[in-house]
Scaffold this motif. Structure first.
Motif, PDB file in Angstrom:
ATOM      1  N   ALA A  17       0.708  -1.151  -0.049  1.00 46.33           N
ATOM      2  CA  ALA A  17       0.095   0.023  -0.169  1.00 46.33           C
ATOM      3  C   ALA A  17       0.949   1.299  -0.044  1.00 46.33           C
ATOM      4  O   ALA A  17       0.599   2.254  -0.721  1.00 46.33           O
ATOM      5  N   GLY A  18       1.865   1.223   0.764  1.00 54.90           N
ATOM      6  CA  GLY A  18       2.877   2.513   0.808  1.00 54.90           C
ATOM      7  C   GLY A  18       3.302   2.966  -0.244  1.00 54.90           C
ATOM      8  O   GLY A  18       3.401   3.854  -1.017  1.00 54.90           O
TER       9      GLY A  18
ATOM     10  N   THR B 206       2.452   1.806  -3.442  1.00 57.68           N
ATOM     11  CA  THR B 206       1.492   2.178  -4.390  1.00 57.68           C
ATOM     12  C   THR B 206       0.942   3.757  -4.172  1.00 57.68           C
ATOM     13  O   THR B 206       0.827   4.492  -5.276  1.00 57.68           O
ATOM     14  N   ASN B 207       0.812   4.040  -3.037  1.00 55.41           N
ATOM     15  CA  ASN B 207       0.221   5.437  -2.585  1.00 55.41           C
ATOM     16  C   ASN B 207       1.212   6.222  -3.187  1.00 55.41           C
ATOM     17  O   ASN B 207       0.901   7.311  -3.996  1.00 55.41           O
TER      18      ASN B 207
ATOM     19  N   ILE C 251       1.084   6.547  -7.264  1.00 59.61           N
ATOM     20  CA  ILE C 251      -0.003   7.293  -7.441  1.00 59.61           C
ATOM     21  C   ILE C 251       0.221   8.992  -7.289  1.00 59.61           C
ATOM     22  O   ILE C 251      -0.067   9.804  -8.242  1.00 59.61           O
TER      23      ILE C 251
END
Lengths: 65, 65
Positions: A15-16, A18-19, A22
């Motif tokens: 998640a980190g 990918t965040n 983006i």
């Protein structure tokens, strides 16, 4: 990269990451916009092998529209 | 939503939510692809007020290509 080839690719696991990816696209988008370049991103899943273990990553394809 | 209006929007705050949002786009992309619909996403930053506090969210605009 976008300016030269019109395309870029980022892969992220977790998640980190990918965040961050983006957010990087959103930032790049705003300054390329000033140059009249409009980018979009195409997310997909991709399996990658890390230390002989299969992981699912997010693949962000960044392209000029 | 994409099938009907050709457009959708998701906002997320935090790495976990943004990761979920981008994964949702990747999943939607794969099944819309089977119907011949090609979607891309356009990420940007947006300021939102939550409990009178200003937060920066990620806005994902999803559009047909």
């Amino acid at each position: 990269m976008i300016r030269e080839s019109g395309m870029a690719e980022v892969q992220s696991i977790g998640a980190g990451a990918t965040n961050q990816a983006i957010k990087a696209v959103a930032i790049a988008r705003s300054y390329l916009h000033e140059e009249g370049i409009d980018i979009v991103c195409v997310p997909s899943f991709i399996d990658v092998a890390i230390d002989e273990e299969e992981r699912t990553a997010i693949r962000l394809l960044i392209e000029r529209r």
